[in-house]
Design a protein around this motif. Structure first.
Motif, PDB file in Angstrom:
ATOM      1  N   ASP A 146      -2.830 -56.931 -49.931  1.00  0.00           N
ATOM      2  CA  ASP A 146      -3.679 -56.471 -51.055  1.00  0.00           C
ATOM      3  C   ASP A 146      -4.754 -57.450 -51.487  1.00  0.00           C
ATOM      4  O   ASP A 146      -6.048 -57.203 -51.479  1.00  0.00           O
ATOM      5  CB  ASP A 146      -2.693 -55.843 -52.171  1.00  0.00           C
ATOM      6  CG  ASP A 146      -1.858 -56.725 -52.727  1.00  0.00           C
ATOM      7  OD1 ASP A 146      -1.501 -57.874 -51.923  1.00  0.00           O
ATOM      8  OD2 ASP A 146      -1.412 -56.663 -53.625  1.00  0.00           O
TER       9      ASP A 146
ATOM     10  N   ASP B 148       2.774 -44.401 -46.990  1.00  0.00           N
ATOM     11  CA  ASP B 148       2.740 -44.828 -48.247  1.00  0.00           C
ATOM     12  C   ASP B 148       3.145 -46.477 -48.486  1.00  0.00           C
ATOM     13  O   ASP B 148       2.518 -47.132 -49.240  1.00  0.00           O
ATOM     14  CB  ASP B 148       3.912 -44.132 -49.091  1.00  0.00           C
ATOM     15  CG  ASP B 148       3.836 -44.354 -50.725  1.00  0.00           C
ATOM     16  OD1 ASP B 148       2.746 -44.125 -51.341  1.00  0.00           O
ATOM     17  OD2 ASP B 148       4.805 -44.775 -51.034  1.00  0.00           O
ATOM     18  N   SER B 149       4.044 -47.183 -47.948  1.00  0.00           N
ATOM     19  CA  SER B 149       4.012 -48.529 -48.145  1.00  0.00           C
ATOM     20  C   SER B 149       3.290 -49.255 -47.411  1.00  0.00           C
ATOM     21  O   SER B 149       3.043 -50.283 -47.929  1.00  0.00           O
ATOM     22  CB  SER B 149       5.586 -48.760 -47.453  1.00  0.00           C
ATOM     23  OG  SER B 149       5.734 -48.613 -46.065  1.00  0.00           O
TER      24      SER B 149
ATOM     25  N   ALA C 221      -0.225 -48.581 -47.099  1.00  0.00           N
ATOM     26  CA  ALA C 221      -1.179 -48.204 -48.390  1.00  0.00           C
ATOM     27  C   ALA C 221      -0.848 -49.356 -49.597  1.00  0.00           C
ATOM     28  O   ALA C 221      -1.963 -50.027 -50.091  1.00  0.00           O
ATOM     29  CB  ALA C 221      -1.240 -47.003 -48.927  1.00  0.00           C
ATOM     30  N   ARG C 222       0.413 -49.390 -49.989  1.00  0.00           N
ATOM     31  CA  ARG C 222       0.658 -50.239 -51.202  1.00  0.00           C
ATOM     32  C   ARG C 222       0.595 -51.701 -50.787  1.00  0.00           C
ATOM     33  O   ARG C 222       0.200 -52.558 -51.434  1.00  0.00           O
ATOM     34  CB  ARG C 222       2.095 -49.966 -51.492  1.00  0.00           C
ATOM     35  CG  ARG C 222       2.292 -48.628 -52.392  1.00  0.00           C
ATOM     36  CD  ARG C 222       3.667 -48.659 -53.303  1.00  0.00           C
ATOM     37  NE  ARG C 222       4.715 -49.052 -52.479  1.00  0.00           N
ATOM     38  CZ  ARG C 222       5.468 -48.154 -51.759  1.00  0.00           C
ATOM     39  NH1 ARG C 222       5.234 -46.671 -51.909  1.00  0.00           N
ATOM     40  NH2 ARG C 222       6.279 -48.786 -50.971  1.00  0.00           N
ATOM     41  N   SER C 223       0.960 -51.902 -49.431  1.00  0.00           N
ATOM     42  CA  SER C 223       0.700 -53.373 -48.892  1.00  0.00           C
ATOM     43  C   SER C 223      -0.791 -53.972 -48.966  1.00  0.00           C
ATOM     44  O   SER C 223      -0.905 -55.204 -49.430  1.00  0.00           O
ATOM     45  CB  SER C 223       1.184 -53.528 -47.461  1.00  0.00           C
ATOM     46  OG  SER C 223       2.732 -53.283 -47.447  1.00  0.00           O
TER      47      SER C 223
ATOM     48  N   GLY D 196      -3.068 -52.408 -50.924  1.00  0.00           N
ATOM     49  CA  GLY D 196      -3.733 -52.177 -52.161  1.00  0.00           C
ATOM     50  C   GLY D 196      -4.729 -50.842 -51.924  1.00  0.00           C
ATOM     51  O   GLY D 196      -5.998 -51.120 -52.608  1.00  0.00           O
TER      52      GLY D 196
ATOM     53  N   SER E 218      -5.640 -46.479 -50.972  1.00  0.00           N
ATOM     54  CA  SER E 218      -4.873 -45.247 -50.883  1.00  0.00           C
ATOM     55  C   SER E 218      -4.465 -44.893 -49.491  1.00  0.00           C
ATOM     56  O   SER E 218      -4.923 -45.064 -48.386  1.00  0.00           O
ATOM     57  CB  SER E 218      -6.035 -43.957 -51.341  1.00  0.00           C
ATOM     58  OG  SER E 218      -6.969 -43.899 -50.340  1.00  0.00           O
ATOM     59  N   VAL E 219      -3.477 -43.957 -49.627  1.00  0.00           N
ATOM     60  CA  VAL E 219      -2.969 -43.336 -48.323  1.00  0.00           C
ATOM     61  C   VAL E 219      -4.059 -42.749 -47.350  1.00  0.00           C
ATOM     62  O   VAL E 219      -4.101 -42.981 -46.066  1.00  0.00           O
ATOM     63  CB  VAL E 219      -1.683 -42.404 -48.643  1.00  0.00           C
ATOM     64  CG1 VAL E 219      -1.217 -41.625 -47.335  1.00  0.00           C
ATOM     65  CG2 VAL E 219      -0.422 -42.946 -49.343  1.00  0.00           C
TER      66      VAL E 219
END
Length: 385
Positions: free
Chosen positions: A265, A314-315, A317-319, A321, A323-324
């Motif tokens: 991110d 989802d994970s 996208a979080r990694s 920073g 959106s999916v």
């Protein structure tokens, strides 16, 4: 002038400033670029260059400034012509060569392209020392960089390489690596260009071409894309030569560190900052910005996916920073173009890696290299028979 002194002519910061002024989307940088451009023109009394840039750009013409610089140029060139005439009448070949070189350097300094090229070539013909001959050819390369003349750059790089092979000293061989690497970056050959810049890192002396900070900037930008993770740490992150200027290059420090530490991110933020602050405003790298940013994203995605057999969107996208939807769209493009070895299971929202087995990969490599060898043999047989 001592043989080992290389004059920083022409001033290569000026076309960079002119490039910034020519880009409407860089309006926030225009005022400073215009100021530095005019300061450089005044400092070297560059009447021919000033005349050409005001005719071809939005830079307004100050007629009194032009008249003043032209008068200065005329007086100085008359002195240099008189010196040359006296050398031709009463002095030896080395003095004639020095007079020709002084004349050529002045024309180069003021940005009189065609006359400068002609004068540098005349000086080259009269110059005996191998080191001085190499310096003249590298000056012609810089004239090519200054005016964006790629044919001139390439031809004189080849000429310089030939002279260096015949008798170039250690310093000129190392400076030539920087020139060659700089040119390779301009034509998007980041791997080979980066290797040459990295090789010259501890022996950099080509300050007539670019500043040390700019040199380190290009070295990092090119090599962070092409080095393995192990070499990234060894050759860049842990390099003492880079560490001493890295505090002045915080964006590049963040880019390297976060890529290596897998803080993706933060890496994406650093990459976006790099794009806006260093790539887009750069005369050298601007044409390659989209390519570079795309390749760096692929590198980061590959680095993360190699560590897992599967990841949820989802994970992932979080990694990064994001959106999916963004990561789904971007991965789909890279998978479709064959740049990422994975598949997306939209039903379960999972990304699954499908790395080929090691033996299959080795087999494909052997087949590919075998085809290349066979083609080379066939071409050779046609030439021989």
């Amino acid at each position: 002038m001592p043989e080992d002194v290389v004059l920083p002519i022409p001033n290569l910061s000026l076309p960079q400033n002119l490039f910034v002024i020519s880009q409407p989307h860089l309006a926030h940088l225009h005022e400073n670029a215009r100021k530095e451009l005019l300061e450089g023109i005044r400092a070297d009394q560059m009447a021919p260059y000033y005349r050409s840039v005001t005719a071809a750009s939005a830079l307004p013409l100050d007629q009194s400034l032009l008249d003043s610089m032209e008068a200065t140029n005329k007086v100085e060139l008359e002195k240099l012509n008189q010196r040359l005439e006296e050398a031709e009448k009463t002095e030896g070949e080395s003095d004639i060569a020095d007079a020709l070189q002084a004349q050529a350097n002045y024309l180069t300094r003021i940005g009189e392209k065609e006359k400068a090229i002609e004068a540098q070539k005349k000086a080259l013909e009269k110059t005996a020392g191998m080191g001085s001959r190499i310096d003249i050819v590298l000056t012609l390369v810089r004239i090519g960089f200054f005016f964006g003349d790629f044919d001139m750059i390439l031809s004189h790089l080849q000429q310089a390489e030939e002279l260096i092979e015949k008798g170039g000293d250690w310093d000129r061989r190392n400076r030539f690596k920087v020139y060659r690497g700089f040119h390779l970056l301009s034509i998007r050959q980041f791997k080979r260009g980066g290797e040459l810049l990295l090789d010259a890192l501890s022996t950099f002396t080509a300050t007539e071409l670019l500043s040390y900070n700019d040199f380190v900037t290009y070295t990092i930008i090119s090599n962070v894309l092409t080095l393995t993770r192990v070499d990234l740490k060894k050759k860049l992150i842990e390099s003492s030569d880079i560490a001493q200027v890295l505090p002045e290059l915080p964006v590049l420090a963040d880019l390297m560190k976060n890529l290596y530490d897998s803080h993706y991110d933060k890496f994406f933020v650093a990459l976006a900052t790099l794009e806006q602050t260093l790539l887009i405003p750069s005369r050298l790298l601007h044409p390659h910005t989209r390519f570079y940013v795309r390749e760096m994203r692929i590198l980061a995605y590959s680095q993360l996916l190699e560590s897992y057999r599967s990841l949820t969107l989802d994970s992932l996208a979080r990694s990064f920073g994001v959106s999916v939807d963004f990561v789904d769209s971007e991965l789909s493009r890279f998978i479709a173009s064959g740049r990422l070895n994975c598949t997306i299971d939209k039903v379960h929202g999972v990304v699954e890696t499908n790395r080929p087995p090691l033996k299959a990969a080795q087999y494909e490599t052997v087949i590919r290299q075998g085809d290349i060898l066979l083609n080379a043999v066939q071409r050779l047989s046609k030439v021989l028979y």
